[in-house]
Enzyme design. Structure first.
Site, PDB file in Angstrom:
ATOM      1  CD1 TRP A 141     -37.506   6.133  35.104  1.00  0.00           C
ATOM      2  CD2 TRP A 141     -37.594   3.807  35.416  1.00  0.00           C
ATOM      3  NE1 TRP A 141     -38.463   6.012  34.244  1.00  0.00           N
ATOM      4  CE2 TRP A 141     -39.439   4.735  34.912  1.00  0.00           C
ATOM      5  CE3 TRP A 141     -37.883   2.548  35.996  1.00  0.00           C
ATOM      6  CZ2 TRP A 141     -39.885   3.074  34.239  1.00  0.00           C
ATOM      7  CZ3 TRP A 141     -39.193   2.128  35.522  1.00  0.00           C
ATOM      8  CH2 TRP A 141     -40.478   2.412  34.932  1.00  0.00           C
TER       9      TRP A 141
ATOM     10  CE  LYS B  67     -37.001   4.693  28.650  1.00  0.00           C
ATOM     11  NZ  LYS B  67     -38.191   4.976  28.825  1.00  0.00           N
TER      12      LYS B  67
ATOM     13  CG  ASP C 179     -31.403   2.482  34.744  1.00  0.00           C
ATOM     14  OD1 ASP C 179     -31.325   2.797  33.917  1.00  0.00           O
ATOM     15  OD2 ASP C 179     -32.523   2.460  34.841  1.00  0.00           O
TER      16      ASP C 179
HETATM   17  N1  PMP Z   1     -34.604   3.106  33.658  1.00  0.00           N
HETATM   18  C1  PMP Z   1     -35.155   3.522  32.973  1.00  0.00           C
HETATM   19  C2  PMP Z   1     -33.921   4.963  33.023  1.00  0.00           C
HETATM   20  C3  PMP Z   1     -36.125   4.606  32.317  1.00  0.00           C
HETATM   21  O1  PMP Z   1     -36.395   5.133  31.743  1.00  0.00           O
HETATM   22  C4  PMP Z   1     -36.986   3.118  31.706  1.00  0.00           C
HETATM   23  C5  PMP Z   1     -38.220   3.152  31.119  1.00  0.00           C
HETATM   24  N2  PMP Z   1     -38.971   4.040  30.772  1.00  0.00           N
HETATM   25  C6  PMP Z   1     -36.333   1.860  33.033  1.00  0.00           C
HETATM   26  C7  PMP Z   1     -35.410   2.452  33.743  1.00  0.00           C
HETATM   27  C8  PMP Z   1     -37.738   0.583  33.020  1.00  0.00           C
HETATM   28  O2  PMP Z   1     -37.326   0.121  31.453  1.00  0.00           O
HETATM   29  P1  PMP Z   1     -37.910  -1.220  30.896  1.00  0.00           P
HETATM   30  O3  PMP Z   1     -39.903  -1.328  30.528  1.00  0.00           O
HETATM   31  O4  PMP Z   1     -37.067  -1.390  29.904  1.00  0.00           O
HETATM   32  O5  PMP Z   1     -38.057  -2.376  31.607  1.00  0.00           O
END
Ligand code: PMP
Length: 363
Positions: A104, A198, A174
């Site tokens: 991520w 989450k 994040d």
């Molecule tokens: N950052 C992290 C640490 C995640 O776990 C996720 C989703 N699994 C995201 C970003 C992306 O999130 P979204 O689908 O809400 O854009």
């Protein structure tokens, strides 16, 4: 009603049963309103109270100081991958430091490159993101616009035990997959953002906690929806917000306060749950192997594999038969992943641990 399973999905993840039941009870008519929360104006008194209470709950739980805005936005965490550099990097003549400890963070850096200069201050990609920076490994630029981390890498199961020290450079995190799992010192952050799906509520709403001076420093030429100053001024109601999702965040935060009293107890509970699974891994004589190095292990996402990869399929099938679902690891890591967010009851983790011990015994 169909029986509920223990759902180990990485997200959208299981929600506290009590919050779901409350939503179910009041779905057709909110007490004192007579309409569903989905059927009322976002400017109505009833909904304004819901937004205000949701923000107040988050402020209490995370001890958010007054010089921070709490914004409930849309677009998910990935929109913040873009909004952060749009507001705070583009046009500044500076670069931003990105600490890459998983997939991520890597994606956040890629997105930031569309807006400006990105420096990679650490990257553990050579070991498939199984670790955090060790002492002296962080190459930080004291003149960076900000430093970006992913506090918990959902796919690799790597979590910072505490924030890196970034001096006077604002830290942007994040925290999508570990917000509200433990107490944190908000004052160490310039911006902390998290998608809800989450630990906070359903998908559709994204939490952004941002310090006043960063709102003031933000670009003033952005489209309104992408502008922190516009969203901060709008107090989460610049346009029609995801009303039902925000309402669920209110119920989830109230459940957390009622059930655990705050994040200290929540953290204790989460550590206990995670320890059960890591113990089963560590005491398996190599039958199971964890992905993250022990000192970097996440208490939210336990990524592991079976030494004999041929057993992955049967392991997952038999787990599902026992009502332990969504345990397949992300394809970039393989194996299995148990996401054990706040709402995963300890009984679910015990059932998984017992199953893991059982499988090992039979093989
Ligand atoms: N950052 C992290 C640490 C995640 O776990 C996720 C989703 N699994 C995201 C970003 C992306 O999130 P979204 O689908 O809400 O854009």
């Amino acid at each position: 009603m169909e029986k509920r399973v223990y759902n180990f999905s990485a997200g959208p993840a299981n929600l506290p049963l009590a919050a779901l039941e409350e939503a179910q009870r009041d779905l057709l008519a909110l007490p004192g309103v007579g309409s569903s929360v989905m059927e009322i104006s976002h400017r109505s008194k009833a909904f304004t109270q819901i937004v205000e209470q949701t923000e107040a709950n988050l402020r209490t739980l995370l001890a958010i100081p007054d010089n921070y805005h709490v914004l409930l936005l849309q677009g998910g965490a990935q929109m913040q991958f873009a909004m952060v550099p749009m507001n705070l990097l583009r046009g500044t003549g500076k670069s931003a430091d990105y600490i890459l400890t998983g997939s991520w963070g890597k994606k956040a850096a890629q997105e930031a490159r569309t807006q400006g200069d990105v420096r990679v201050a650490f990257d553990s990609g050579d070991t498939n993101y199984n670790r955090l920076p060790g002492p002296g490994e962080l190459d930080l630029n004291p003149d960076a616009a900000y430093v970006h981390i992913t506090s918990n890498e959902t796919i690799q199961g790597v979590q910072f035990p505490e924030e890196p020290n970034t001096g006077d450079v604002p830290l942007v995190s994040d925290s999508s997959s570990d917000i509200l799992c433990r107490p944190i010192d908000i004052e160490r952050y310039g911006i902390l953002y998290a998608c809800a799906q989450k630990n906070v509520g359903p998908s559709g709403v994204t939490l952004v906690i941002i310090r006043d001076d960063l709102v003031e420093r933000s670009a003033d030429d952005l489209p309104s929806m992408l502008s922190y100053p516009v969203q901060a001024k709008g107090k989460s109601l610049y346009n029609t917000p995801p009303t039902f999702a925000i309402y669920m965040v209110k119920l989830v935060t109230e459940w957390l306060m009622r059930e655990f009293g705050g994040l200290d107890k929540m953290a204790e509970h989460n550590r206990r749950k995670a320890a059960m699974l890591y113990e089963a891994i560590d005491q398996s004589d190599g039958f199971y192997a964890g992905h993250a190095l022990p000192e970097c292990r996440s208490i939210m996402n336990v990524a592991f594999r079976l030494a004999n990869a041929d057993l992955d399929g049967p392991f997952l099938d038999q787990a599902a038969e026992r009502g332990l679902t969504a345990l397949k690891g992300h394809r970039s890591v393989g194996g299995c992943r148990a996401s054990i967010y706040n709402a995963m009851p300890i009984e679910g983790v015990e059932a998984l641990r017992d199953f893991m011990i059982d499988v090992r015994g039979k093989n």
